[in-house]
Design a protein around this motif. Structure first.
Motif, mmCIF file in Angstrom:
data_model
loop_
_atom_site.group_PDB
_atom_site.id
_atom_site.type_symbol
_atom_site.label_atom_id
_atom_site.label_comp_id
_atom_site.label_asym_id
_atom_site.label_seq_id
_atom_site.Cartn_x
_atom_site.Cartn_y
_atom_site.Cartn_z
ATOM 1 N N LEU A 31 37.060 42.402 17.810
ATOM 2 C CA LEU A 31 38.399 42.418 18.383
ATOM 3 C C LEU A 31 39.134 41.116 18.103
ATOM 4 N N THR A 32 40.454 41.180 18.157
ATOM 5 C CA THR A 32 41.276 39.978 18.044
ATOM 6 C C THR A 32 41.201 39.212 19.363
ATOM 7 N N PRO A 33 41.568 37.935 19.362
ATOM 8 C CA PRO A 33 41.572 37.174 20.620
ATOM 9 C C PRO A 33 42.465 37.809 21.703
ATOM 10 N N ALA A 34 43.621 38.357 21.327
ATOM 11 C CA ALA A 34 44.503 38.998 22.309
ATOM 12 C C ALA A 34 43.834 40.229 22.918
ATOM 13 N N GLU A 35 43.131 41.005 22.101
ATOM 14 C CA GLU A 35 42.432 42.181 22.612
ATOM 15 C C GLU A 35 41.292 41.779 23.541
ATOM 16 N N VAL A 36 40.570 40.736 23.175
ATOM 17 C CA VAL A 36 39.489 40.247 24.038
ATOM 18 C C VAL A 36 40.058 39.788 25.375
ATOM 19 N N ASN A 37 41.182 39.068 25.339
ATOM 20 C CA ASN A 37 41.816 38.622 26.586
ATOM 21 C C ASN A 37 42.198 39.797 27.472
ATOM 22 N N LEU A 38 42.755 40.844 26.872
ATOM 23 C CA LEU A 38 43.125 42.026 27.656
ATOM 24 C C LEU A 38 41.887 42.668 28.267
ATOM 25 N N LEU A 39 40.834 42.801 27.489
ATOM 26 C CA LEU A 39 39.615 43.426 27.994
ATOM 27 C C LEU A 39 39.016 42.632 29.144
ATOM 28 N N PHE A 40 38.946 41.324 29.020
ATOM 29 C CA PHE A 40 38.401 40.528 30.115
ATOM 30 C C PHE A 40 39.312 40.533 31.328
ATOM 31 N N ALA A 41 40.620 40.571 31.111
ATOM 32 C CA ALA A 41 41.561 40.622 32.232
ATOM 33 C C ALA A 41 41.381 41.894 33.044
ATOM 34 N N MET A 42 40.962 42.967 32.388
ATOM 35 C CA MET A 42 40.817 44.253 33.069
ATOM 36 C C MET A 42 39.428 44.459 33.669
ATOM 37 N N ARG A 43 38.489 43.592 33.400
ATOM 38 C CA ARG A 43 37.102 43.778 33.836
ATOM 39 C C ARG A 43 36.976 44.001 35.338
ATOM 40 N N GLU A 44 37.516 43.111 36.121
ATOM 41 C CA GLU A 44 37.394 43.229 37.577
ATOM 42 C C GLU A 44 38.042 44.506 38.091
ATOM 43 N N TYR A 45 39.155 44.885 37.494
ATOM 44 C CA TYR A 45 39.857 46.091 37.919
ATOM 45 C C TYR A 45 38.987 47.331 37.710
ATOM 46 N N THR A 46 38.310 47.396 36.570
ATOM 47 C CA THR A 46 37.428 48.528 36.300
ATOM 48 C C THR A 46 36.249 48.538 37.261
ATOM 49 N N LEU A 47 35.705 47.380 37.527
ATOM 50 C CA LEU A 47 34.589 47.303 38.472
ATOM 51 C C LEU A 47 35.025 47.766 39.858
ATOM 52 N N THR A 48 36.258 47.438 40.242
ATOM 53 C CA THR A 48 36.786 47.901 41.524
ATOM 54 C C THR A 48 36.906 49.418 41.527
ATOM 55 N N TYR A 49 37.421 49.989 40.440
ATOM 56 C CA TYR A 49 37.498 51.449 40.347
ATOM 57 C C TYR A 49 36.115 52.068 40.527
ATOM 58 N N GLU A 115 50.812 45.835 34.026
ATOM 59 C CA GLU A 115 51.523 46.053 35.284
ATOM 60 C C GLU A 115 50.657 46.823 36.279
ATOM 61 N N VAL A 116 49.982 47.853 35.818
ATOM 62 C CA VAL A 116 49.075 48.607 36.691
ATOM 63 C C VAL A 116 47.987 47.674 37.225
ATOM 64 N N MET A 117 47.463 46.867 36.340
ATOM 65 C CA MET A 117 46.356 45.992 36.690
ATOM 66 C C MET A 117 46.731 44.931 37.715
ATOM 67 N N THR A 118 47.963 44.454 37.699
ATOM 68 C CA THR A 118 48.358 43.361 38.595
ATOM 69 C C THR A 118 49.128 43.826 39.825
ATOM 70 N N SER A 119 49.478 45.088 39.886
ATOM 71 C CA SER A 119 50.301 45.599 40.978
ATOM 72 C C SER A 119 49.516 45.732 42.283
ATOM 73 N N ASP A 120 50.233 45.538 43.379
ATOM 74 C CA ASP A 120 49.667 45.839 44.703
ATOM 75 C C ASP A 120 49.660 47.344 44.945
ATOM 76 N N ARG A 121 50.417 48.084 44.131
ATOM 77 C CA ARG A 121 50.496 49.540 44.247
ATOM 78 C C ARG A 121 50.260 50.177 42.872
ATOM 79 N N PRO A 122 49.047 50.060 42.344
ATOM 80 C CA PRO A 122 48.783 50.545 40.979
ATOM 81 C C PRO A 122 49.015 52.037 40.811
ATOM 82 N N PHE A 123 48.749 52.815 41.848
ATOM 83 C CA PHE A 123 48.943 54.250 41.759
ATOM 84 C C PHE A 123 50.423 54.568 41.566
#
Length: 163
Positions: A31-49, A115-123
């Motif tokens: 992956l590119t560095p930008a793609e890696v950053n996106l994937l790591f940024a979403m890690r906690e969100y997926t674990l929460t799901y 936006e979904v990832m950082t929102s207080d109301r992702p749904f």
């Protein structure tokens, strides 16, 4: 965090690095560095799901309970394709080159994913993105089309009921 997340929202979150019994599972991670950053940024969100997946209604998680789905994240740099594997309603693996023969393909732009990832109301953000076409779910098989339709129908019913 106790807010429920829809299955399609989980597909957005699927781009995250997901913990499994043996640690992180990442296949084909070129992956590119930008793609890696996106994937790591979403890690906690997926674990929460995954933590709350068993508590979500069946029409939300059931259609993708034990399936493979491709997530296309569009950006000015191109399209990142993530293959997502669900097992027992939880995200257990992703493949940075996509899955062969996915049941459905979910497409979202990078801004919507963030936006979904950082929102207080992702749904609410996800539902709005579906209404405005910045998130789409397309069945790749007959069963996938029926299941994607079930999720879309559930979201429309919620809109009609004002939920």
């Amino acid at each position: 965090m106790t807010r429920p997340l829809p299955a399609a929202l989980a597909l957005l979150a699927a781009a995250a690095l997901v913990a499994s019994a043996g640690g992180l599972v990442v296949a084909n991670a070129d992956l590119t560095p930008a793609e890696v950053n996106l994937l790591f940024a979403m890690r906690e969100y997926t674990l929460t799901y995954n933590e709350y997946a068993d508590r979500l209604p069946g029409w939300v998680t059931g259609p993708f309970e034990d399936e493979k789905v491709n997530l296309h994240i569009t950006s000015p740099d191109g399209v990142l394709v993530i293959g997502v594997t669900f097992q027992d309603r939880k995200i257990v693996q992703f493949d940075a080159k996509g899955c062969p023969d996915p049941m459905v393909t979910v497409t979202a732009d990078n801004a919507t994913v963030r936006e979904v990832m950082t929102s207080d109301r992702p749904f609410a953000v996800f539902r709005s993105a579906m209404k405005h076409g910045t998130v789409t779910i397309e069945g790749n098989t007959l069963i996938g089309t029926l299941r994607a339709g079930m999720v879309g129908f559930g979201l429309r019913v919620m809109d009609l009921l004002g939920l």
